[in-house]
Design a protein around this motif. Structure first.
Motif, PDB file in Angstrom:
ATOM      1  N   SER A   1       0.836  -1.204   0.000  1.00  0.00           N
ATOM      2  CA  SER A   1       0.000   0.000   0.000  1.00  0.00           C
ATOM      3  C   SER A   1       0.868   1.249   0.000  1.00  0.00           C
ATOM      4  N   GLU A   2       0.254   2.384  -0.320  1.00  0.00           N
ATOM      5  CA  GLU A   2       0.976   3.655  -0.304  1.00  0.00           C
ATOM      6  C   GLU A   2       1.470   3.972   1.106  1.00  0.00           C
ATOM      7  N   GLU A   3       0.687   3.609   2.110  1.00  0.00           N
ATOM      8  CA  GLU A   3       1.099   3.814   3.495  1.00  0.00           C
ATOM      9  C   GLU A   3       2.393   3.068   3.786  1.00  0.00           C
ATOM     10  N   VAL A   4       2.474   1.816   3.346  1.00  0.00           N
ATOM     11  CA  VAL A   4       3.665   1.008   3.582  1.00  0.00           C
ATOM     12  C   VAL A   4       4.851   1.565   2.805  1.00  0.00           C
ATOM     13  N   LYS A   5       4.631   2.004   1.577  1.00  0.00           N
ATOM     14  CA  LYS A   5       5.726   2.579   0.787  1.00  0.00           C
ATOM     15  C   LYS A   5       6.230   3.867   1.426  1.00  0.00           C
ATOM     16  N   ARG A   6       5.302   4.669   1.933  1.00  0.00           N
ATOM     17  CA  ARG A   6       5.739   5.875   2.667  1.00  0.00           C
ATOM     18  C   ARG A   6       6.548   5.477   3.901  1.00  0.00           C
ATOM     19  N   GLY A   7       6.104   4.405   4.563  1.00  0.00           N
ATOM     20  CA  GLY A   7       6.819   3.935   5.738  1.00  0.00           C
ATOM     21  C   GLY A   7       8.223   3.473   5.412  1.00  0.00           C
ATOM     22  N   PHE A   8       8.391   2.818   4.258  1.00  0.00           N
ATOM     23  CA  PHE A   8       9.728   2.383   3.839  1.00  0.00           C
ATOM     24  C   PHE A   8      10.629   3.586   3.576  1.00  0.00           C
ATOM     25  N   THR A   9      10.095   4.591   2.878  1.00  0.00           N
ATOM     26  CA  THR A   9      10.883   5.803   2.636  1.00  0.00           C
ATOM     27  C   THR A   9      11.267   6.470   3.950  1.00  0.00           C
ATOM     28  N   ALA A  10      10.322   6.555   4.885  1.00  0.00           N
ATOM     29  CA  ALA A  10      10.619   7.151   6.190  1.00  0.00           C
ATOM     30  C   ALA A  10      11.640   6.319   6.956  1.00  0.00           C
ATOM     31  N   PHE A  11      11.556   4.998   6.829  1.00  0.00           N
ATOM     32  CA  PHE A  11      12.530   4.124   7.480  1.00  0.00           C
ATOM     33  C   PHE A  11      13.938   4.402   6.938  1.00  0.00           C
ATOM     34  N   LEU A  12      14.050   4.601   5.623  1.00  0.00           N
ATOM     35  CA  LEU A  12      15.348   4.919   5.035  1.00  0.00           C
ATOM     36  C   LEU A  12      15.852   6.278   5.512  1.00  0.00           C
ATOM     37  N   GLN A  13      14.932   7.221   5.666  1.00  0.00           N
ATOM     38  CA  GLN A  13      15.327   8.558   6.098  1.00  0.00           C
ATOM     39  C   GLN A  13      15.757   8.594   7.557  1.00  0.00           C
ATOM     40  N   HIS A  14      15.071   7.844   8.407  1.00  0.00           N
ATOM     41  CA  HIS A  14      15.225   8.032   9.843  1.00  0.00           C
ATOM     42  C   HIS A  14      15.805   6.837  10.597  1.00  0.00           C
ATOM     43  N   CYS A  15      15.581   5.632  10.122  1.00  0.00           N
ATOM     44  CA  CYS A  15      15.837   4.449  10.951  1.00  0.00           C
ATOM     45  C   CYS A  15      16.973   3.554  10.458  1.00  0.00           C
TER      46      CYS A  15
ATOM     47  N   ALA B   1       3.434   0.492   9.988  1.00  0.00           N
ATOM     48  CA  ALA B   1       2.743  -0.253   8.928  1.00  0.00           C
ATOM     49  C   ALA B   1       3.756  -0.992   8.051  1.00  0.00           C
ATOM     50  N   TYR B   2       4.853  -0.349   7.735  1.00  0.00           N
ATOM     51  CA  TYR B   2       5.928  -0.992   6.959  1.00  0.00           C
ATOM     52  C   TYR B   2       6.510  -2.183   7.730  1.00  0.00           C
ATOM     53  N   LEU B   3       6.779  -2.000   9.015  1.00  0.00           N
ATOM     54  CA  LEU B   3       7.336  -3.090   9.820  1.00  0.00           C
ATOM     55  C   LEU B   3       6.365  -4.270   9.899  1.00  0.00           C
ATOM     56  N   ASN B   4       5.075  -3.981  10.003  1.00  0.00           N
ATOM     57  CA  ASN B   4       4.080  -5.059  10.042  1.00  0.00           C
ATOM     58  C   ASN B   4       4.075  -5.878   8.767  1.00  0.00           C
ATOM     59  N   VAL B   5       4.190  -5.220   7.630  1.00  0.00           N
ATOM     60  CA  VAL B   5       4.223  -5.934   6.351  1.00  0.00           C
ATOM     61  C   VAL B   5       5.508  -6.747   6.232  1.00  0.00           C
ATOM     62  N   MET B   6       6.626  -6.167   6.634  1.00  0.00           N
ATOM     63  CA  MET B   6       7.899  -6.872   6.512  1.00  0.00           C
ATOM     64  C   MET B   6       7.963  -8.094   7.420  1.00  0.00           C
ATOM     65  N   ALA B   7       7.156  -8.119   8.488  1.00  0.00           N
ATOM     66  CA  ALA B   7       7.112  -9.292   9.363  1.00  0.00           C
ATOM     67  C   ALA B   7       6.646 -10.529   8.601  1.00  0.00           C
ATOM     68  N   ARG B   8       5.942 -10.323   7.489  1.00  0.00           N
ATOM     69  CA  ARG B   8       5.479 -11.434   6.644  1.00  0.00           C
ATOM     70  C   ARG B   8       6.431 -11.685   5.482  1.00  0.00           C
ATOM     71  N   HIS B   9       7.545 -10.975   5.450  1.00  0.00           N
ATOM     72  CA  HIS B   9       8.516 -11.118   4.354  1.00  0.00           C
ATOM     73  C   HIS B   9       9.923 -11.190   4.951  1.00  0.00           C
ATOM     74  N   LYS B  10      10.161 -12.229   5.727  1.00  0.00           N
ATOM     75  CA  LYS B  10      11.457 -12.402   6.380  1.00  0.00           C
ATOM     76  C   LYS B  10      12.421 -13.126   5.452  1.00  0.00           C
ATOM     77  N   ILE B  11      13.647 -12.630   5.424  1.00  0.00           N
ATOM     78  CA  ILE B  11      14.699 -13.239   4.608  1.00  0.00           C
ATOM     79  C   ILE B  11      15.947 -13.347   5.461  1.00  0.00           C
ATOM     80  N   GLU B  12      16.506 -14.523   5.541  1.00  0.00           N
ATOM     81  CA  GLU B  12      17.734 -14.701   6.310  1.00  0.00           C
ATOM     82  C   GLU B  12      18.809 -13.771   5.769  1.00  0.00           C
ATOM     83  N   PRO B  13      19.430 -12.963   6.617  1.00  0.00           N
ATOM     84  CA  PRO B  13      20.357 -11.940   6.140  1.00  0.00           C
ATOM     85  C   PRO B  13      21.437 -12.432   5.184  1.00  0.00           C
ATOM     86  N   ASN B  14      22.021 -13.590   5.443  1.00  0.00           N
ATOM     87  CA  ASN B  14      23.108 -14.070   4.593  1.00  0.00           C
ATOM     88  C   ASN B  14      22.712 -15.302   3.788  1.00  0.00           C
TER      89      ASN B  14
END
Length: 285
Positions: A177-191, A258-271
């Motif tokens: 969703s647009e909310e989640v995409k905004r959340g991803f951009t904000a995550f890149l900016q701040h987190c 909202a972005y973090l909630n969506v990513m909880a369903r898209h886990k990828i082992e870091p390496n």
């Protein structure tokens, strides 16, 4: 030209007086402070120390001049510049942001070599050297509220990055969703400068998604409160509260959750997967 050597682990310089430059993970050059002083003119900036709130006088080299020395003109065509600090802080700043404000890569303070230590958290003293990117907030107060502006200290290198290549594991699905995409951009900016998602991001704070998402072990009502004001929830938290000067602060925090909630369903082992495998996985989900 005097070059400094790199540690075998982590790629950080052994000597405390130089910077490395990378492009999409590949080493480009290393520049000693002696070369910087010989090549670029020393500038002075009187601004506010963001950790103390007091006026301070810094000397160093203009950030745009430094980027031109390290990368030529190509840095202006990239998505972002990643600033690499010794303590694991890795903020991103867009070329548009850097060009819009006056930044200084400072290595002197109050007319003497070196930068003044300051107190952080519970009495911990921090040396911000070898370089500290500081911004003119007296002549340009907008720099205080620009969401891409960061003040990385202990700076040891800079890297040009493409966001699609830099964060394939952290990017939300294409149909988000647009909310989640905004959340991803904000995550890149701040987190992302401190935290990782699926192994991608900074090293100061904890990984937030793998193997267990922060949204799974925090109660929904408390996570936004912790992001906004960590010490109101955990008295000894080292995390700073979400930027108080940012406009629409509460809405941005909601988007990030909202972005973090969506990513909880898209886990990828870091390496566990290559970038191409990650992209293919998201394309087929």
């Amino acid at each position: 030209m005097i070059l400094f050597f790199l540690l075998l682990s982590g790629g950080l310089p052994v000597r405390a007086d130089g910077l490395f430059f990378r492009v999409e993970g590949d080493a480009l050059k290393e520049v000693s402070r002696e070369e910087l002083a010989r090549t670029l003119s020393l500038k002075t900036l009187v601004t506010e120390n963001p950790t103390t709130g007091k006026k301070a006088t810094y000397q160093g080299v203009d950030l745009i001049d430094l980027l031109n020395l390290g990368f030529g003109d190509r840095w202006k065509r990239y998505d972002a510049v990643k600033f690499v600090s010794r303590d694991g802080y890795q903020p991103l700043m867009t070329p548009k942001t850097i060009l819009a404000h006056r930044g200084l890569a400072a290595f002197r303070e109050d007319g003497r070599d070196g930068l003044n230590p300051f107190q952080r958290g519970r009495g911990e003293m921090v040396d911000p050297g070898p370089f500290w990117v500081v911004w003119d907030v007296f002549e340009d107060p907008a720099a205080k509220s620009d969401p891409w502006v960061s003040w990385p200290w202990q700076l040891v290198g800079m890297e040009l990055v493409r966001l699609d290549l830099e964060f394939p594991r952290a990017a939300p699905p294409a149909d988000a969703s647009e909310e989640v995409k905004r959340g991803f951009t904000a995550f890149l900016q701040h987190c992302v400068k401190c935290h990782r998602i699926n192994g991608e991001g900074g090293d100061i704070g904890p990984e937030l998604n793998y193997p267990v998402s922060v949204t799974e072990y925090w109660q929904p009502a408390w996570l936004p409160k912790f992001i906004a004001d960590p010490r109101s929830v955990k008295w000894n938290s080292k995390m700073v509260g979400f930027y108080p000067g940012v406009q629409n602060r509460e809405a941005i925090i909601r988007d990030i959750v909202a972005y973090l909630n969506v990513m909880a369903r898209h886990k990828i082992e870091p390496n566990g997967m290559s970038q191409s495998e990650v992209r293919l996985r998201f394309e087929t989900q």
